[in-house]
Design an enzyme around this catalytic site. Structure first.
Site, PDB file in Angstrom:
ATOM      1  N   LYS A 100       0.849  -1.195   0.000  1.00 55.23           N
ATOM      2  CA  LYS A 100       0.000   0.000   0.000  1.00 55.23           C
ATOM      3  C   LYS A 100       0.890   1.252   0.000  1.00 55.23           C
ATOM      4  O   LYS A 100       1.538   1.567   0.998  1.00 55.23           O
ATOM      5  CB  LYS A 100      -0.910   0.022   1.233  1.00 55.23           C
ATOM      6  CG  LYS A 100      -2.015   1.071   1.094  1.00 55.23           C
ATOM      7  CD  LYS A 100      -2.582   1.535   2.402  1.00 55.23           C
ATOM      8  CE  LYS A 100      -1.741   2.592   3.044  1.00 55.23           C
ATOM      9  NZ  LYS A 100      -1.534   3.808   2.244  1.00 55.23           N
ATOM     10  N   GLU A 116      10.272   1.628  10.196  1.00 50.31           N
ATOM     11  CA  GLU A 116      11.323   2.588   9.823  1.00 50.31           C
ATOM     12  C   GLU A 116      10.670   3.957   9.905  1.00 50.31           C
ATOM     13  O   GLU A 116       9.866   4.318   9.048  1.00 50.31           O
ATOM     14  CB  GLU A 116      11.825   2.310   8.401  1.00 50.31           C
ATOM     15  CG  GLU A 116      12.483   0.959   8.224  1.00 50.31           C
ATOM     16  CD  GLU A 116      13.818   0.835   8.925  1.00 50.31           C
ATOM     17  OE1 GLU A 116      14.385   1.870   9.324  1.00 50.31           O
ATOM     18  OE2 GLU A 116      14.282  -0.306   9.082  1.00 50.31           O
ATOM     19  N   CYS A 145      14.471  10.596   5.497  1.00 50.24           N
ATOM     20  CA  CYS A 145      14.432  10.263   6.924  1.00 50.24           C
ATOM     21  C   CYS A 145      15.785  10.538   7.562  1.00 50.24           C
ATOM     22  O   CYS A 145      15.854  10.989   8.699  1.00 50.24           O
ATOM     23  CB  CYS A 145      14.001   8.814   7.116  1.00 50.24           C
ATOM     24  SG  CYS A 145      14.955   7.642   6.145  1.00 50.24           S
ATOM     25  N   GLU A 161      11.072  17.106  13.523  1.00 48.89           N
ATOM     26  CA  GLU A 161      11.559  16.685  12.208  1.00 48.89           C
ATOM     27  C   GLU A 161      10.940  17.609  11.160  1.00 48.89           C
ATOM     28  O   GLU A 161       9.739  17.540  10.905  1.00 48.89           O
ATOM     29  CB  GLU A 161      11.141  15.236  11.944  1.00 48.89           C
ATOM     30  CG  GLU A 161      11.651  14.741  10.622  1.00 48.89           C
ATOM     31  CD  GLU A 161      11.182  13.351  10.254  1.00 48.89           C
ATOM     32  OE1 GLU A 161       9.994  13.042  10.440  1.00 48.89           O
ATOM     33  OE2 GLU A 161      12.010  12.585   9.746  1.00 48.89           O
TER      34      GLU A 161
HETATM   35  P1  NAD Z   1       2.837   8.728   7.317  1.00 47.82           P
HETATM   36  O1  NAD Z   1       3.137   7.992   8.565  1.00 47.82           O
HETATM   37  O2  NAD Z   1       1.825   9.794   7.346  1.00 47.82           O
HETATM   38  O3  NAD Z   1       2.334   7.710   6.175  1.00 47.82           O
HETATM   39  C1  NAD Z   1       3.085   6.575   5.813  1.00 47.82           C
HETATM   40  C2  NAD Z   1       2.135   5.516   5.267  1.00 47.82           C
HETATM   41  O4  NAD Z   1       1.291   5.055   6.317  1.00 47.82           O
HETATM   42  C3  NAD Z   1       1.225   5.991   4.154  1.00 47.82           C
HETATM   43  O5  NAD Z   1       1.147   4.976   3.170  1.00 47.82           O
HETATM   44  C4  NAD Z   1      -0.111   6.155   4.869  1.00 47.82           C
HETATM   45  O6  NAD Z   1      -1.223   6.044   4.013  1.00 47.82           O
HETATM   46  C5  NAD Z   1      -0.052   5.008   5.844  1.00 47.82           C
HETATM   47  N1  NAD Z   1      -0.962   5.110   6.988  1.00 47.82           N
HETATM   48  C6  NAD Z   1      -1.648   6.189   7.444  1.00 47.82           C
HETATM   49  N2  NAD Z   1      -2.348   5.855   8.550  1.00 47.82           N
HETATM   50  C7  NAD Z   1      -2.107   4.553   8.803  1.00 47.82           C
HETATM   51  C8  NAD Z   1      -2.510   3.637   9.819  1.00 47.82           C
HETATM   52  N3  NAD Z   1      -3.315   4.001  10.813  1.00 47.82           N
HETATM   53  N4  NAD Z   1      -2.037   2.385   9.764  1.00 47.82           N
HETATM   54  C9  NAD Z   1      -1.188   2.002   8.788  1.00 47.82           C
HETATM   55  N5  NAD Z   1      -0.771   2.816   7.797  1.00 47.82           N
HETATM   56  C10 NAD Z   1      -1.217   4.079   7.803  1.00 47.82           C
HETATM   57  O7  NAD Z   1       4.249   9.226   6.796  1.00 47.82           O
HETATM   58  P2  NAD Z   1       4.557  10.177   5.559  1.00 47.82           P
HETATM   59  O8  NAD Z   1       4.164  11.556   5.947  1.00 47.82           O
HETATM   60  O9  NAD Z   1       3.972   9.544   4.336  1.00 47.82           O
HETATM   61  O10 NAD Z   1       6.157  10.046   5.460  1.00 47.82           O
HETATM   62  C11 NAD Z   1       7.049  10.893   6.089  1.00 47.82           C
HETATM   63  C12 NAD Z   1       7.661  10.207   7.297  1.00 47.82           C
HETATM   64  O11 NAD Z   1       8.283   8.985   6.934  1.00 47.82           O
HETATM   65  C13 NAD Z   1       8.762  11.024   7.960  1.00 47.82           C
HETATM   66  O12 NAD Z   1       8.585  11.036   9.358  1.00 47.82           O
HETATM   67  C14 NAD Z   1      10.029  10.286   7.598  1.00 47.82           C
HETATM   68  O13 NAD Z   1      11.109  10.494   8.476  1.00 47.82           O
HETATM   69  C15 NAD Z   1       9.561   8.888   7.569  1.00 47.82           C
HETATM   70  N6  NAD Z   1      10.475   8.055   6.772  1.00 47.82           N
HETATM   71  C16 NAD Z   1      11.264   7.154   7.432  1.00 47.82           C
HETATM   72  C17 NAD Z   1      12.169   6.375   6.724  1.00 47.82           C
HETATM   73  C18 NAD Z   1      13.052   5.376   7.430  1.00 47.82           C
HETATM   74  O14 NAD Z   1      13.615   4.502   6.764  1.00 47.82           O
HETATM   75  N7  NAD Z   1      13.203   5.444   8.735  1.00 47.82           N
HETATM   76  C19 NAD Z   1      12.264   6.523   5.342  1.00 47.82           C
HETATM   77  C20 NAD Z   1      11.452   7.461   4.708  1.00 47.82           C
HETATM   78  C21 NAD Z   1      10.534   8.211   5.441  1.00 47.82           C
END
Ligand code: NAD
Length: 473
Positions: free
Chosen positions: A169, A242, A276, A372
């Site tokens: 997803k 992650e 990230c 962040e």
């Molecule tokens: P987000 O947490 O808003 O969304 C990530 C995913 O989770 C999306 O596909 C979203 O639709 C889904 N999602 C939303 N609600 C959910 C739920 N209740 N249960 C399961 N899935 C759900 O994150 P974002 O804004 O898309 O991404 C940015 C964040 O990702 C930043 O904090 C960044 O640091 C982090 N990130 C971490 C890494 C790593 O490897 N540590 C890599 C890239 C990004």
């Protein structure tokens, strides 16, 4: 765009219950329509993955690995198509989009070479104990919008090589490249092994709670990661998280300012800061602080901020409106509490453009330092004492990455050893390699990706402990 996109379920295109626009962040205009799933479609995707699992798990690992390698070749052969679609939906300049696709190809190829280890734990001629590794079942892979392709690939490679099947997803603002990847998978893999569904941020909880999902591989924010972990608890699902980071760069006092400022700038501004492990706060010794800030400002002012599809653009837009508004709010606060020496205002044009921004003289408790930012805005902080700056770098709920910069590599490494994060790079940044495990500490993650350890995360360790029949009393 004159093209329709479909989800993939059981090897077949699925048009869903409706569609929504995917917006190009450089123009605010639709790139294409994305099909949308509902709970019944999630059920079908999970059922397809579940019924494909026994045959896929029983397929010889050499065959599975060869198919993953074939997928890498297919991705490479369509790099232009994937990269331009990635730029259109995500915003990054097209050369950086190509880099992400090539990184994905290398990662798939690296996983195609890896094998779960079988260990002989004991063999004394009487008692033979073997640890081998078995696949888990259906893996739900959930990804964010900053690296929509490689963050799927980091999960898909190890999941498939070890014999799991998947429901993927993507984030709703960047689903198109994942849909294209699903089409490629359907051409190469048996039906049901890889399924792709899309939502509008409304089906993640349903998917992660699904009783037929054995493992959740999640990349995204810490806030959502906590919800995923709670979802996993009901069935004790395996989970890898992650999550977010607030990586510190510590510059030591023996460096050349110009050389290291260029590196720190690159680590903070690549992908418009939406990484990230981007450098999210830089600590510089007091004697070189002014010069270092000035050099960062000079680099920021020289950036070409534009639509990523335009030749020469070095920095694209923020990926979506919500994140753009968040970065603007952090900027507004930073303008009040610190000194902006480059950038500082969103561009007055369509698209979510924020130019590279350097902020100096902020207090440690400013939101831009504590939170962040996930955007091209770098706070630069002064220090005088090395132990004090290590403590300031560690004073965070996050613990993802970090960098230390020093001419004396041993001294810099000694500082790196004291930084409480999953990875610390010395005199380099973003040196992520498919063969090296990557994981966060504290609230930046749970479990890890990449490397042999990342492969093992998709398996169950299974102990076989045997003695001869005559040993029975
Ligand atoms: P987000 O947490 O808003 O969304 C990530 C995913 O989770 C999306 O596909 C979203 O639709 C889904 N999602 C939303 N609600 C959910 C739920 N209740 N249960 C399961 N899935 C759900 O994150 P974002 O804004 O898309 O991404 C940015 C964040 O990702 C930043 O904090 C960044 O640091 C982090 N990130 C971490 C890494 C790593 O490897 N540590 C890599 C890239 C990004």
């Amino acid at each position: 765009m004159d093209r329709s996109f479909f989800m993939t379920i059981d090897g077949k295109p699925e048009s869903g219950i409706g569609q929504f626009d995917v917006i190009n962040p450089a123009t605010e205009l639709p790139v294409a329509q994305c099909p949308k799933a509902d709970e019944a479609i999630v059920d079908r995707a999970v059922a397809a993955a579940k019924s494909a699992f026994p045959a896929w798990a029983a397929t010889p690992i050499e065959t599975r690995a060869a198919l993953v390698d074939l997928l890498a070749d297919a991705l490479q052969s369509r790099i232009g198509e994937f990269a331009s679609l990635l730029t259109a939906e995500q915003g990054k300049p097209v050369d950086q989009a190509q880099y992400e696709i090539m990184g994905s190809v290398f990662t798939l190829k690296a996983f195609a070479q890896m094998r779960p280890e079988q260990k002989l734990l004991k063999d004394d001629g009487h008692n033979r104990v073997i640890e081998h590794r078995t696949p888990l079942g259906v893996v739900a892979a959930i990804t964010p919008w900053n690296f929509p392709v490689i963050l799927v690939i980091n999960k898909l490679g190890p999941a498939l090589v070890t014999g799991n099947t998947m429901v993927i997803k993507p984030a709703p603002t960047t689903p198109l490249t994942t849909l294209l990847l699903g089409e490629l998978c359907a051409e190469i893999l048996p039906p049901g092994v890889v399924n792709v569904i899309c939502d509008q941020n409304d089906l993640g909880a349903y998917l992660t709670q699904h009783p037929d999902v054995a493992k959740i591989a999640f990349t995204g924010s810490t806030a959502t990661g906590k919800r995923v972990m709670a979802s996993a608890a009901a069935d004790v699902k395996r989970v890898t998280l992650e999550l977010g980071g607030n990586d510190a760069a510590i510059v030591l006092d023996d460096v050349d300012v110009r050389q290291v400022a260029a590196k720190v700038y690159g680590g903070a501004m690549a992908n418009a800061g939406q990484i990230c492990v981007a450098i999210k706060r830089a600590y510089v010794p007091a004697p070189m602080y002014d010069d270092f800030c000035d050099e960062l400002a000079r680099l920021a002012k020289a950036a070409v901020v534009d639509d990523g599809s335009k030749q020469g653009a070095t920095i694209g837009p923020i990926q979506n409106k919500a994140q753009y508004d968040k970065v603007k709010a952090l900027l507004a606060d930073a303008r009040e509490r610190g000194t902006v020496i480059a950038g500082g205002e969103a561009l007055d044009r369509p698209g979510y453009f924020i130019p590279p921004t350097i902020v100096r003289d902020l207090p440690d408790d400013a939101p831009l330092v504590r939170e962040e930012q996930f955007g091209p805005v770098l706070p630069v902080l002064k220090y005088t004492d090395i132990d004090d700056v290590i403590a300031r770098a560690n004073d965070s709920d996050y613990g993802l990455g970090g960098t230390v910069w020093g001419r004396d590599v041993e001294r810099a490494t000694a500082v790196a050893m004291k930084i409480d994060t999953g990875t610390v790079w010395v005199n380099q940044y973003l040196a992520i390699d498919a063969n090296i495990p990557f994981r966060g500490s504290k609230q930046s993650g749970f479990g890890g990706e990449l490397g042999q350890a990342g492969l093992d995360e998709y398996t169950q360790a299974h102990i076989i402990n045997a003695v001869p029949l005559e040993a029975m009393a």
